[in-house]
Design a protein around this motif. Structure first.
Motif, PDB file in Angstrom:
ATOM      1  N   LEU A 181       0.304  38.171  14.522  1.00 36.85           N
ATOM      2  CA  LEU A 181      -0.380  37.894  15.616  1.00 36.85           C
ATOM      3  C   LEU A 181      -0.464  38.617  16.505  1.00 36.85           C
ATOM      4  N   LYS A 182       0.965  39.150  17.642  1.00 38.89           N
ATOM      5  CA  LYS A 182       0.771  40.002  17.951  1.00 38.89           C
ATOM      6  C   LYS A 182       0.173  41.397  17.834  1.00 38.89           C
ATOM      7  N   ASP A 183       0.325  41.432  17.028  1.00 40.28           N
ATOM      8  CA  ASP A 183       0.045  43.176  16.086  1.00 40.28           C
ATOM      9  C   ASP A 183      -1.263  43.150  16.248  1.00 40.28           C
ATOM     10  N   TYR A 184      -1.927  42.436  15.787  1.00 40.77           N
ATOM     11  CA  TYR A 184      -3.880  42.014  15.381  1.00 40.77           C
ATOM     12  C   TYR A 184      -4.620  43.185  15.968  1.00 40.77           C
ATOM     13  N   GLN A 185      -4.955  43.042  15.315  1.00 47.22           N
ATOM     14  CA  GLN A 185      -6.123  44.006  15.009  1.00 47.22           C
ATOM     15  C   GLN A 185      -7.738  43.563  15.153  1.00 47.22           C
ATOM     16  N   ASP A 237      -5.033  30.485  21.725  1.00 49.28           N
ATOM     17  CA  ASP A 237      -4.670  32.300  21.801  1.00 49.28           C
ATOM     18  C   ASP A 237      -4.828  32.908  20.461  1.00 49.28           C
ATOM     19  N   ALA A 238      -4.363  31.809  19.129  1.00 47.43           N
ATOM     20  CA  ALA A 238      -4.041  32.350  17.997  1.00 47.43           C
ATOM     21  C   ALA A 238      -4.461  30.997  17.506  1.00 47.43           C
ATOM     22  N   ILE A 239      -4.626  31.247  15.918  1.00 47.69           N
ATOM     23  CA  ILE A 239      -4.523  30.141  15.244  1.00 47.69           C
ATOM     24  C   ILE A 239      -4.045  30.802  13.917  1.00 47.69           C
ATOM     25  N   ILE A 240      -3.089  29.666  13.229  1.00 50.43           N
ATOM     26  CA  ILE A 240      -1.908  29.296  12.086  1.00 50.43           C
ATOM     27  C   ILE A 240      -2.387  28.093  10.856  1.00 50.43           C
ATOM     28  N   ALA A 241      -2.499  27.894   9.793  1.00 50.88           N
ATOM     29  CA  ALA A 241      -2.563  27.233   8.451  1.00 50.88           C
ATOM     30  C   ALA A 241      -0.917  27.538   8.719  1.00 50.88           C
ATOM     31  N   MET A 259      -0.850  35.969  24.379  1.00 51.62           N
ATOM     32  CA  MET A 259      -1.142  35.295  24.075  1.00 51.62           C
ATOM     33  C   MET A 259       0.675  33.579  24.124  1.00 51.62           C
ATOM     34  N   LYS A 260      -0.157  32.626  23.842  1.00 48.12           N
ATOM     35  CA  LYS A 260       0.553  31.241  25.104  1.00 48.12           C
ATOM     36  C   LYS A 260       0.452  30.086  23.802  1.00 48.12           C
ATOM     37  N   ASN A 261      -0.871  30.173  23.658  1.00 45.83           N
ATOM     38  CA  ASN A 261      -1.279  28.510  22.434  1.00 45.83           C
ATOM     39  C   ASN A 261      -1.311  28.990  21.385  1.00 45.83           C
TER      40      ASN A 261
END
Length: 188
Positions: free
Chosen positions: A176-180, A99-103, A1-3
């Protein structure tokens, strides 16, 4: 996960903590080597996260429709600024680049962007982790609504496992890193 895509307000919000927390989060991301992908604005929380990440030596990629660039609200110091024709193209490109989305806290536009990403995850258009950065418990009413939708059987409880909720930078990234991955929606 970078972006990491960040959807957030083009306003500062009523309380100073919204801006302070957004800056702290963006600084943390930059120092940890994450690239922020966001709407490209120089105003509100959007501008604050870009400024903080840039100041911390991070990379920031903006995605903005041409009509907003023409209104001169594009941030002038981004690593990259992608221009698109429509708001829908903006969301799609932000999702593609991330690679991930945050609000973070924001208004109707932020919620619309978050919900589209959440919906896309439910139907399998992406398998990326999604987070709500819950500054000052801003998203608590939304979380209550999610619980109501589950109780009323409009969404499955498993779908809430797609949304990580945190109020600190380290906790958000850990989640986010532990996302299942959750199975996509079935129609029964």
């Amino acid at each position: 996960m970078k972006n990491i895509a960040i959807f957030c307000g083009s306003q500062k919000g009523k309380q100073l903590e919204y801006i302070q927390e957004a800056k702290q989060f963006a600084t943390f991301l930059a120092r940890e080597g994450y690239t922020i992908v966001y709407g490209g604005g120089a105003v509100g929380i959007m501008g604050a996260i870009a400024d903080a990440a840039i100041e911390a030596g991070g990379e920031v990629i903006g995605v903005m429709p041409n009509f907003l660039v023409e209104r001169e609200i594009a941030h002038p110091n981004l690593t990259e600024l992608h221009t698109v024709d429509t708001m829908h193209e903006r969301k799609a490109l932000m999702a593609d680049l991330s690679d991930a989305i945050i609000a973070l806290p924001g208004g109707a536009g932020t919620l619309e962007e978050f919900f589209e990403m959440f919906t896309w995850a439910q139907i399998g258009l992406h398998r990326k982790p999604i987070g709500l950065y819950n500054t000052l418990n801003y998203f608590n009413p939304l979380i209550e609504m999610f619980n109501h939708m589950i109780t009323e059987e409009f969404i499955k409880e498993d779908y809430m496992k797609m949304v990580d909720i945190a109020d600190s930078p380290t906790e958000m990234i850990r989640l986010l890193k532990d996302y299942q991955d959750v199975p996509v929606r079935t129609y029964d």
